[in-house]
Design a protein around this motif. Structure first.
Motif, PDB file in Angstrom:
ATOM      1  N   ALA A  40       0.911  -1.055   0.126  1.00 35.06           N
ATOM      2  CA  ALA A  40       0.050  -0.022   0.037  1.00 35.06           C
ATOM      3  C   ALA A  40       0.874   1.225   0.035  1.00 35.06           C
ATOM      4  O   ALA A  40       0.669   1.857   0.540  1.00 35.06           O
ATOM      5  CB  ALA A  40      -0.827  -0.211   1.100  1.00 35.06           C
ATOM      6  N   SER A  41       1.707   1.332  -0.922  1.00 36.01           N
ATOM      7  CA  SER A  41       2.678   2.373  -0.997  1.00 36.01           C
ATOM      8  C   SER A  41       2.156   3.787  -0.970  1.00 36.01           C
ATOM      9  O   SER A  41       2.727   4.794  -0.462  1.00 36.01           O
ATOM     10  CB  SER A  41       3.701   2.322  -1.988  1.00 36.01           C
ATOM     11  N   ASP A  42       1.207   3.841  -1.435  1.00 31.81           N
ATOM     12  CA  ASP A  42       0.265   5.162  -1.836  1.00 31.81           C
ATOM     13  C   ASP A  42      -0.588   5.686  -0.508  1.00 31.81           C
ATOM     14  O   ASP A  42      -0.984   6.660  -0.385  1.00 31.81           O
ATOM     15  CB  ASP A  42      -0.443   5.406  -2.973  1.00 31.81           C
ATOM     16  N   SER A  43      -0.769   4.842   0.284  1.00 27.91           N
ATOM     17  CA  SER A  43      -1.619   4.958   1.477  1.00 27.91           C
ATOM     18  C   SER A  43      -0.734   6.044   2.521  1.00 27.91           C
ATOM     19  O   SER A  43       0.645   5.718   2.748  1.00 27.91           O
ATOM     20  CB  SER A  43      -1.997   3.770   2.113  1.00 27.91           C
ATOM     21  N   ASP A  44      -1.391   6.858   3.348  1.00 32.35           N
ATOM     22  CA  ASP A  44      -0.742   7.380   4.200  1.00 32.35           C
ATOM     23  C   ASP A  44      -0.452   6.787   5.518  1.00 32.35           C
ATOM     24  O   ASP A  44      -0.943   5.640   5.851  1.00 32.35           O
ATOM     25  CB  ASP A  44      -1.692   8.795   4.908  1.00 32.35           C
ATOM     26  N   ASP A  45       0.551   7.452   6.517  1.00 29.20           N
ATOM     27  CA  ASP A  45       1.086   6.557   7.731  1.00 29.20           C
ATOM     28  C   ASP A  45      -0.179   6.087   8.702  1.00 29.20           C
ATOM     29  O   ASP A  45      -0.090   4.938   9.222  1.00 29.20           O
ATOM     30  CB  ASP A  45       1.846   7.435   8.319  1.00 29.20           C
ATOM     31  N   ALA A  46      -1.097   7.069   8.733  1.00 28.83           N
ATOM     32  CA  ALA A  46      -2.222   6.585   9.678  1.00 28.83           C
ATOM     33  C   ALA A  46      -3.031   5.401   9.316  1.00 28.83           C
ATOM     34  O   ALA A  46      -3.312   4.664   9.989  1.00 28.83           O
ATOM     35  CB  ALA A  46      -2.879   7.875   9.843  1.00 28.83           C
ATOM     36  N   THR A  47      -3.304   5.349   8.057  1.00 26.73           N
ATOM     37  CA  THR A  47      -4.145   4.129   7.406  1.00 26.73           C
ATOM     38  C   THR A  47      -3.045   2.801   7.542  1.00 26.73           C
ATOM     39  O   THR A  47      -3.750   1.954   8.057  1.00 26.73           O
ATOM     40  CB  THR A  47      -4.540   4.504   6.098  1.00 26.73           C
ATOM     41  N   LYS A  48      -1.792   3.135   7.175  1.00 30.76           N
ATOM     42  CA  LYS A  48      -0.803   1.923   7.597  1.00 30.76           C
ATOM     43  C   LYS A  48      -0.916   1.154   8.940  1.00 30.76           C
ATOM     44  O   LYS A  48      -0.928   0.394   9.106  1.00 30.76           O
ATOM     45  CB  LYS A  48       0.496   2.303   7.084  1.00 30.76           C
ATOM     46  N   ALA A  49      -0.837   2.574   9.961  1.00 31.60           N
ATOM     47  CA  ALA A  49      -0.682   2.081  11.212  1.00 31.60           C
ATOM     48  C   ALA A  49      -2.044   1.568  11.695  1.00 31.60           C
ATOM     49  O   ALA A  49      -2.012   0.712  12.454  1.00 31.60           O
ATOM     50  CB  ALA A  49      -0.596   3.394  11.995  1.00 31.60           C
ATOM     51  N   ALA A  50      -3.066   1.753  11.146  1.00 31.55           N
ATOM     52  CA  ALA A  50      -4.530   1.236  11.508  1.00 31.55           C
ATOM     53  C   ALA A  50      -4.586  -0.026  10.858  1.00 31.55           C
ATOM     54  O   ALA A  50      -4.955  -1.013  11.579  1.00 31.55           O
ATOM     55  CB  ALA A  50      -5.580   2.016  10.855  1.00 31.55           C
ATOM     56  N   GLY A 110     -13.383   6.729  -1.543  1.00 33.49           N
ATOM     57  CA  GLY A 110     -14.648   5.939  -1.074  1.00 33.49           C
ATOM     58  C   GLY A 110     -14.392   4.827  -2.214  1.00 33.49           C
ATOM     59  O   GLY A 110     -15.215   3.922  -2.139  1.00 33.49           O
ATOM     60  N   LEU A 111     -13.423   4.851  -3.360  1.00 35.25           N
ATOM     61  CA  LEU A 111     -13.441   3.873  -4.307  1.00 35.25           C
ATOM     62  C   LEU A 111     -11.984   3.244  -4.360  1.00 35.25           C
ATOM     63  O   LEU A 111     -10.963   3.707  -4.015  1.00 35.25           O
ATOM     64  CB  LEU A 111     -13.634   4.451  -5.754  1.00 35.25           C
ATOM     65  N   ILE A 112     -11.929   2.018  -4.524  1.00 30.23           N
ATOM     66  CA  ILE A 112     -10.878   1.099  -4.616  1.00 30.23           C
ATOM     67  C   ILE A 112     -10.451   0.913  -6.219  1.00 30.23           C
ATOM     68  O   ILE A 112     -11.501  -0.079  -6.563  1.00 30.23           O
ATOM     69  CB  ILE A 112     -10.905  -0.163  -3.751  1.00 30.23           C
ATOM     70  N   GLU A 113      -9.380   0.995  -6.612  1.00 31.50           N
ATOM     71  CA  GLU A 113      -9.068   0.398  -8.010  1.00 31.50           C
ATOM     72  C   GLU A 113      -8.811  -0.794  -8.016  1.00 31.50           C
ATOM     73  O   GLU A 113      -7.938  -1.355  -7.196  1.00 31.50           O
ATOM     74  CB  GLU A 113      -8.066   1.801  -8.802  1.00 31.50           C
ATOM     75  N   ARG A 114      -8.787  -1.319  -9.287  1.00 30.98           N
ATOM     76  CA  ARG A 114      -8.523  -3.026  -9.371  1.00 30.98           C
ATOM     77  C   ARG A 114      -7.020  -3.262  -9.025  1.00 30.98           C
ATOM     78  O   ARG A 114      -6.734  -4.076  -8.434  1.00 30.98           O
ATOM     79  CB  ARG A 114      -8.820  -3.426 -10.819  1.00 30.98           C
ATOM     80  N   HIS A 115      -6.026  -2.214  -9.601  1.00 31.26           N
ATOM     81  CA  HIS A 115      -4.790  -2.474  -9.345  1.00 31.26           C
ATOM     82  C   HIS A 115      -4.255  -2.415  -7.893  1.00 31.26           C
ATOM     83  O   HIS A 115      -3.528  -3.176  -7.555  1.00 31.26           O
ATOM     84  CB  HIS A 115      -3.923  -1.616 -10.390  1.00 31.26           C
ATOM     85  N   VAL A 116      -4.951  -1.490  -7.309  1.00 35.45           N
ATOM     86  CA  VAL A 116      -4.633  -1.501  -5.676  1.00 35.45           C
ATOM     87  C   VAL A 116      -5.205  -2.843  -4.984  1.00 35.45           C
ATOM     88  O   VAL A 116      -4.590  -3.271  -3.965  1.00 35.45           O
ATOM     89  CB  VAL A 116      -5.382  -0.055  -5.355  1.00 35.45           C
ATOM     90  N   PHE A 117      -6.578  -3.087  -5.340  1.00 39.89           N
ATOM     91  CA  PHE A 117      -6.865  -4.327  -4.618  1.00 39.89           C
ATOM     92  C   PHE A 117      -6.061  -5.539  -4.892  1.00 39.89           C
ATOM     93  O   PHE A 117      -5.649  -6.180  -4.222  1.00 39.89           O
ATOM     94  CB  PHE A 117      -8.386  -4.306  -5.180  1.00 39.89           C
TER      95      PHE A 117
END
Length: 176
Positions: A40-50, A110-117
């Motif tokens: 999840a390289s594009d996610s922020d640190d708070a989301t990664k921590a969660a 609120g949307l998840i792209e196929r490549h991220v999924f």
């Protein structure tokens, strides 16, 4: 209890048993969490921590509920007894589902792209063809996206013992 639920849980147990010992241990959850967060390289640190906290919470629930001999390990039999008992595991699965789905939405729309999924599910260890089938079962939009809420609900359904014929069954070859 549905055979499909046992098959789904069996697959997850195998994936979570990162070192292949036949038991789940805290280190397995740390390894899996690090793989998923790295994907999840594009996610922020708070989301990664969660997400890290959700994996740790998943392990904490298992170990507190099931590790009666305090050996720090959970067998497959112990695992199925817990995760297929919603009253014992719903909170941990709910936290995990929400954290994973949010991790798939790095831009917060609120949307998840196929490549991220695909990246996140591959990091967990699911097979590409099964991941594609799951994404398609969630009914992606014309722009090839699913909603965070659809994925979170799908994760929660995956652990429901009374469920069969759900999108998550696509992750286990031969169920659909």
């Amino acid at each position: 209890m549905q055979k499909a639920a046992i098959d789904r849980v069996g697959l997850v147990f195998t994936l979570l048993d990162a070192d292949g010992t036949g038991f789940l241990e805290a280190d397995d959850f740390e390894l899996m969490a690090s793989r998923v967060v790295e994907a999840a390289s594009d996610s922020d640190d708070a989301t990664k921590a969660a997400m890290l906290a959700a994996f740790r919470g998943y392990w904490a629930t298992l170990s507190s509920e099931l590790d009666a001999n305090d050996d720090g390990r959970i067998s497959f039999e112990e695992y199925t007894a817990c995760v297929l008992s919603p009253e014992r595991f719903d909170a941990a699965i709910g936290d995990f589902a929400e954290a994973l789905a949010e991790l798939g939405d790095p831009d917060g729309d609120g949307l998840i792209e196929r490549h991220v999924f695909m990246a996140l599910m591959t990091a967990i260890g699911f097979e590409r063809a099964n991941i594609d089938a799951l994404f398609d079962a969630f009914g992606p939009s014309e722009t090839d996206q699913i909603t965070v809420s659809v994925w979170a609900a799908g994760i929660k359904d995956y652990y429901r013992p009374e469920k069969a014929g759900i999108p998550g069954d696509h992750l286990v070859g031969g169920l659909i």
